[in-house]
Design a protein around this motif. Structure first.
Motif, PDB file in Angstrom:
ATOM      1  N   VAL A  95      44.411  34.199  36.846  1.00 23.15           N
ATOM      2  CA  VAL A  95      43.463  33.249  36.293  1.00 23.15           C
ATOM      3  C   VAL A  95      42.244  33.898  35.659  1.00 23.15           C
ATOM      4  CG1 VAL A  95      42.041  32.890  38.360  1.00 23.15           C
ATOM      5  CG2 VAL A  95      42.419  30.995  36.763  1.00 23.15           C
ATOM      6  N   VAL A  96      41.879  35.103  36.083  1.00 22.93           N
ATOM      7  CA  VAL A  96      40.683  35.749  35.521  1.00 22.93           C
ATOM      8  C   VAL A  96      40.929  36.047  34.047  1.00 22.93           C
ATOM      9  CG1 VAL A  96      39.170  37.762  35.633  1.00 22.93           C
ATOM     10  CG2 VAL A  96      40.044  36.736  37.743  1.00 22.93           C
ATOM     11  N   PRO A  97      40.060  35.570  33.156  1.00 22.31           N
ATOM     12  CA  PRO A  97      40.313  35.711  31.727  1.00 22.31           C
ATOM     13  C   PRO A  97      40.224  37.150  31.237  1.00 22.31           C
ATOM     14  CG  PRO A  97      38.104  34.865  32.094  1.00 22.31           C
ATOM     15  CD  PRO A  97      38.785  34.869  33.435  1.00 22.31           C
ATOM     16  N   ALA A  98      41.012  37.448  30.232  1.00 19.18           N
ATOM     17  CA  ALA A  98      40.992  38.786  29.624  1.00 19.18           C
ATOM     18  C   ALA A  98      39.828  38.853  28.648  1.00 19.18           C
ATOM     19  CB  ALA A  98      42.313  39.067  28.921  1.00 19.18           C
ATOM     20  N   SER A  99      38.649  39.066  29.163  1.00 24.39           N
ATOM     21  CA  SER A  99      37.443  39.074  28.335  1.00 24.39           C
ATOM     22  C   SER A  99      36.402  39.972  28.992  1.00 24.39           C
ATOM     23  CB  SER A  99      36.888  37.647  28.200  1.00 24.39           C
ATOM     24  OG  SER A  99      36.383  37.199  29.439  1.00 24.39           O
ATOM     25  N   SER A 100      35.217  39.973  28.423  1.00 30.32           N
ATOM     26  CA  SER A 100      34.157  40.847  28.924  1.00 30.32           C
ATOM     27  C   SER A 100      33.678  40.437  30.311  1.00 30.32           C
ATOM     28  CB  SER A 100      32.976  40.839  27.952  1.00 30.32           C
ATOM     29  OG  SER A 100      32.470  39.519  27.790  1.00 30.32           O
ATOM     30  N   ILE A 101      33.998  39.216  30.769  1.00 29.85           N
ATOM     31  CA  ILE A 101      33.569  38.809  32.102  1.00 29.85           C
ATOM     32  C   ILE A 101      34.621  39.132  33.162  1.00 29.85           C
ATOM     33  CG2 ILE A 101      32.220  36.930  31.097  1.00 29.85           C
ATOM     34  CD1 ILE A 101      34.259  34.994  32.415  1.00 29.85           C
ATOM     35  N   ALA A 102      35.741  39.736  32.770  1.00 27.24           N
ATOM     36  CA  ALA A 102      36.833  39.965  33.717  1.00 27.24           C
ATOM     37  C   ALA A 102      36.379  40.771  34.926  1.00 27.24           C
ATOM     38  CB  ALA A 102      37.998  40.660  33.019  1.00 27.24           C
ATOM     39  N   VAL A 103      35.701  41.887  34.694  1.00 32.28           N
ATOM     40  CA  VAL A 103      35.306  42.754  35.810  1.00 32.28           C
ATOM     41  C   VAL A 103      34.238  42.101  36.686  1.00 32.28           C
ATOM     42  CG1 VAL A 103      34.225  44.942  36.424  1.00 32.28           C
ATOM     43  CG2 VAL A 103      36.049  44.886  34.734  1.00 32.28           C
ATOM     44  N   PRO A 104      33.120  41.594  36.122  1.00 30.91           N
ATOM     45  CA  PRO A 104      32.127  40.965  37.008  1.00 30.91           C
ATOM     46  C   PRO A 104      32.658  39.733  37.725  1.00 30.91           C
ATOM     47  CG  PRO A 104      31.521  40.676  34.702  1.00 30.91           C
ATOM     48  CD  PRO A 104      32.623  41.676  34.725  1.00 30.91           C
ATOM     49  N   LEU A 105      33.548  38.967  37.081  1.00 28.88           N
ATOM     50  CA  LEU A 105      34.110  37.800  37.747  1.00 28.88           C
ATOM     51  C   LEU A 105      35.025  38.223  38.881  1.00 28.88           C
ATOM     52  CD1 LEU A 105      34.460  34.785  38.029  1.00 28.88           C
ATOM     53  CD2 LEU A 105      36.165  34.851  36.194  1.00 28.88           C
ATOM     54  N   ARG A 106      35.853  39.236  38.634  1.00 23.99           N
ATOM     55  CA  ARG A 106      36.717  39.748  39.694  1.00 23.99           C
ATOM     56  C   ARG A 106      35.876  40.297  40.845  1.00 23.99           C
ATOM     57  NH1 ARG A 106      40.993  39.086  42.252  1.00 23.99           N
ATOM     58  NH2 ARG A 106      42.086  38.750  40.273  1.00 23.99           N
ATOM     59  N   GLN A 107      34.810  40.971  40.511  1.00 28.37           N
ATOM     60  CA  GLN A 107      33.923  41.508  41.543  1.00 28.37           C
ATOM     61  C   GLN A 107      33.285  40.380  42.344  1.00 28.37           C
ATOM     62  OE1 GLN A 107      30.776  43.877  39.922  1.00 28.37           O
ATOM     63  NE2 GLN A 107      30.405  44.943  41.834  1.00 28.37           N
ATOM     64  N   ALA A 108      32.907  39.303  41.654  1.00 26.91           N
ATOM     65  CA  ALA A 108      32.252  38.180  42.329  1.00 26.91           C
ATOM     66  C   ALA A 108      33.187  37.482  43.296  1.00 26.91           C
ATOM     67  CB  ALA A 108      31.726  37.193  41.297  1.00 26.91           C
ATOM     68  N   ILE A 109      34.439  37.274  42.913  1.00 23.97           N
ATOM     69  CA  ILE A 109      35.345  36.541  43.792  1.00 23.97           C
ATOM     70  C   ILE A 109      35.886  37.418  44.910  1.00 23.97           C
ATOM     71  CG2 ILE A 109      35.961  34.875  42.010  1.00 23.97           C
ATOM     72  CD1 ILE A 109      38.544  36.338  41.546  1.00 23.97           C
ATOM     73  N   ASP A 110      35.532  38.688  44.904  1.00 25.19           N
ATOM     74  CA  ASP A 110      35.838  39.559  46.038  1.00 25.19           C
ATOM     75  C   ASP A 110      34.723  39.548  47.077  1.00 25.19           C
ATOM     76  OD1 ASP A 110      38.338  40.351  45.289  1.00 25.19           O
ATOM     77  OD2 ASP A 110      37.723  42.237  44.369  1.00 25.19           O
ATOM     78  N   ARG A 111      33.639  38.787  46.810  1.00 28.00           N
ATOM     79  CA  ARG A 111      32.510  38.716  47.744  1.00 28.00           C
ATOM     80  C   ARG A 111      32.418  37.315  48.340  1.00 28.00           C
ATOM     81  NH1 ARG A 111      29.637  41.243  43.359  1.00 28.00           N
ATOM     82  NH2 ARG A 111      28.559  39.277  42.992  1.00 28.00           N
ATOM     83  N   PRO A 112      32.096  37.197  49.625  1.00 33.31           N
ATOM     84  CA  PRO A 112      31.996  35.867  50.234  1.00 33.31           C
ATOM     85  C   PRO A 112      30.728  35.140  49.813  1.00 33.31           C
ATOM     86  CG  PRO A 112      31.428  37.561  51.834  1.00 33.31           C
ATOM     87  CD  PRO A 112      31.895  38.279  50.597  1.00 33.31           C
ATOM     88  N   LEU A 113      30.816  33.817  49.798  1.00 36.86           N
ATOM     89  CA  LEU A 113      29.658  32.939  49.634  1.00 36.86           C
ATOM     90  C   LEU A 113      29.595  32.083  50.892  1.00 36.86           C
ATOM     91  CD1 LEU A 113      30.160  31.677  45.948  1.00 36.86           C
ATOM     92  CD2 LEU A 113      28.638  33.503  46.729  1.00 36.86           C
ATOM     93  N   LEU A 114      28.556  32.230  51.666  1.00 37.65           N
ATOM     94  CA  LEU A 114      28.476  31.578  52.974  1.00 37.65           C
ATOM     95  C   LEU A 114      27.459  30.442  52.928  1.00 37.65           C
ATOM     96  CD1 LEU A 114      28.634  34.734  55.277  1.00 37.65           C
ATOM     97  CD2 LEU A 114      30.498  33.349  54.326  1.00 37.65           C
ATOM     98  N   GLY A 115      27.879  29.331  52.358  1.00 39.91           N
ATOM     99  CA  GLY A 115      27.011  28.153  52.331  1.00 39.91           C
ATOM    100  C   GLY A 115      25.900  28.238  51.322  1.00 39.91           C
ATOM    101  N   ILE A 116      26.187  28.771  50.124  1.00 42.36           N
ATOM    102  CA  ILE A 116      25.175  28.838  49.068  1.00 42.36           C
ATOM    103  C   ILE A 116      24.762  27.419  48.665  1.00 42.36           C
ATOM    104  CG2 ILE A 116      24.741  29.519  46.673  1.00 42.36           C
ATOM    105  CD1 ILE A 116      24.852  31.861  48.549  1.00 42.36           C
ATOM    106  N   ARG A 117      23.466  27.132  48.761  1.00 44.41           N
ATOM    107  CA  ARG A 117      22.976  25.792  48.421  1.00 44.41           C
ATOM    108  C   ARG A 117      22.979  25.599  46.906  1.00 44.41           C
ATOM    109  NH1 ARG A 117      19.983  22.909  52.041  1.00 44.41           N
ATOM    110  NH2 ARG A 117      20.337  21.244  50.509  1.00 44.41           N
ATOM    111  N   ILE A 118      23.428  24.428  46.498  1.00 46.20           N
ATOM    112  CA  ILE A 118      23.461  24.061  45.082  1.00 46.20           C
ATOM    113  C   ILE A 118      22.911  22.651  44.951  1.00 46.20           C
ATOM    114  CG2 ILE A 118      25.410  25.560  44.517  1.00 46.20           C
ATOM    115  CD1 ILE A 118      27.247  23.158  44.725  1.00 46.20           C
ATOM    116  N   ASP A 119      22.599  22.231  43.727  1.00 47.22           N
ATOM    117  CA  ASP A 119      22.106  20.867  43.583  1.00 47.22           C
ATOM    118  C   ASP A 119      23.278  19.887  43.594  1.00 47.22           C
ATOM    119  OD1 ASP A 119      23.074  20.362  40.843  1.00 47.22           O
ATOM    120  OD2 ASP A 119      21.519  21.764  40.215  1.00 47.22           O
ATOM    121  N   ALA A 120      22.980  18.641  43.839  1.00 43.08           N
ATOM    122  CA  ALA A 120      24.015  17.631  44.016  1.00 43.08           C
ATOM    123  C   ALA A 120      24.878  17.463  42.764  1.00 43.08           C
ATOM    124  CB  ALA A 120      23.373  16.295  44.396  1.00 43.08           C
ATOM    125  N   ALA A 121      24.258  17.566  41.594  1.00 45.53           N
ATOM    126  CA  ALA A 121      25.020  17.406  40.354  1.00 45.53           C
ATOM    127  C   ALA A 121      26.041  18.525  40.187  1.00 45.53           C
ATOM    128  CB  ALA A 121      24.069  17.374  39.153  1.00 45.53           C
TER     129      ALA A 121
END
Length: 292
Positions: A95-121
């Protein structure tokens, strides 16, 4: 656990977190954690995440992401609402696109997010994408798989942004190798040069070569050629295409160049390789036919 409406399309599963009257818990023991990554988007409620012996309290609206291979658990209070998903490693690789964001996106989804607060929208937007993925699975219309994978990509990009877009200055060698191999799967037949892969990944050719050689013992070009050879052997074994048609399908400029490429790597010409495969198959079929 009061869950309903699971939708499974091969290796992407989406389910509701539907306001159970009691505590709901997902326990990702080591064996299950290896099956894929797990994500939650909570619109209301709270709970806690246990990971590596540490406990993190969570409160909606928030996002939880546990990468593949991480053993832990998610415990949600009674009344919590949102959506949960499980994504296999195979789906993440595609699913990771073949583009300039491939490496940072792959790196990001290899890291956990433990309850990161976001806005309701933002929570509603991601939940809507996840619900659309499940609806696509249930409708089973033409292009279903592509539609689901496109929405999954949007969800992962949203998680990446929620976790902080700024990537680490240097991607780890493992992330670089994963990103390169995924790009090879998508672009080998387009005859990309090693420099094309490096540019798409946002790194130098030298750094890519060093990372690949350290991890695999081969150069990027050797891996590229090995992937093309694998495709060529598969087409020669299982299709009735002429050698010139196979050459064209694999992106070679002419059949003669393909013949030289195949002979150099395989030791025999494409035509000779096909003959050998056919003889082995005929001998095997004859042996089976002789069985009582």
């Amino acid at each position: 656990m009061n869950q309903h409406g699971p939708g499974l399309v091969q290796d992407v599963e989406v389910e509701d977190v539907a306001g159970s009257l009691s505590v709901a818990e997902w326990d990702f023991a080591a064996a299950r954690a290896r099956l894929g990554a797990h994500g939650f988007v909570l619109a209301s409620g709270g709970g806690m995440v246990r990971l590596g012996g540490a406990t993190t309290t969570i409160e909606a609206p928030c996002v939880i992401w546990l990468p593949s291979g991480l053993a832990g658990s998610v415990r949600l209070d009674a009344g919590a609402r949102g959506v949960a998903m499980t994504v296999s490693d195979a789906a993440l690789g595609r699913v990771v696109p073949a583009s300039s964001i491939a490496v940072p996106l792959r790196q990001a989804i290899d890291r956990p997010l433990l309850g990161i607060r976001i806005d309701a929208a933002a929570a509603r937007g991601v939940i809507r994408d996840l619900e659309d993925m499940r609806r696509e699975a249930l409708d089973d219309l033409p292009g279903m798989r592509e539609a689901i994978m496109s929405r999954l990509c949007l969800v992962l990009i949203a998680f990446w942004r929620m976790g902080g877009v700024a990537a680490q200055p240097q991607a780890s060698p493992r992330v670089l190798v994963q990103g390169f191999l995924q790009l090879v799967e998508l672009n080998a037949r387009a005859q990309w040069r090693v420099a094309d892969y490096a540019r798409t990944m946002g790194i130098s050719t030298d750094r890519l070569t060093t990372a690949i050689r350290r991890a695999t013992g081969q150069s990027p070009l050797e891996l590229l050629h090995g992937r093309l050879l694998q495709d060529a052997e598969g087409l020669l074994e299982r299709s009735s295409l002429q050698v010139s048609e196979i050459a064209d399908a694999l992106g070679f400029r002419d059949a003669g160049y393909f013949n030289r490429f195949f002979s150099r790597l395989n030791g025999v010409s494409p035509g000779r390789y096909r003959q050998q495969v056919q003889k082995l198959r005929a001998a095997r079929d004859k042996s089976y036919a002789a069985w009582p």
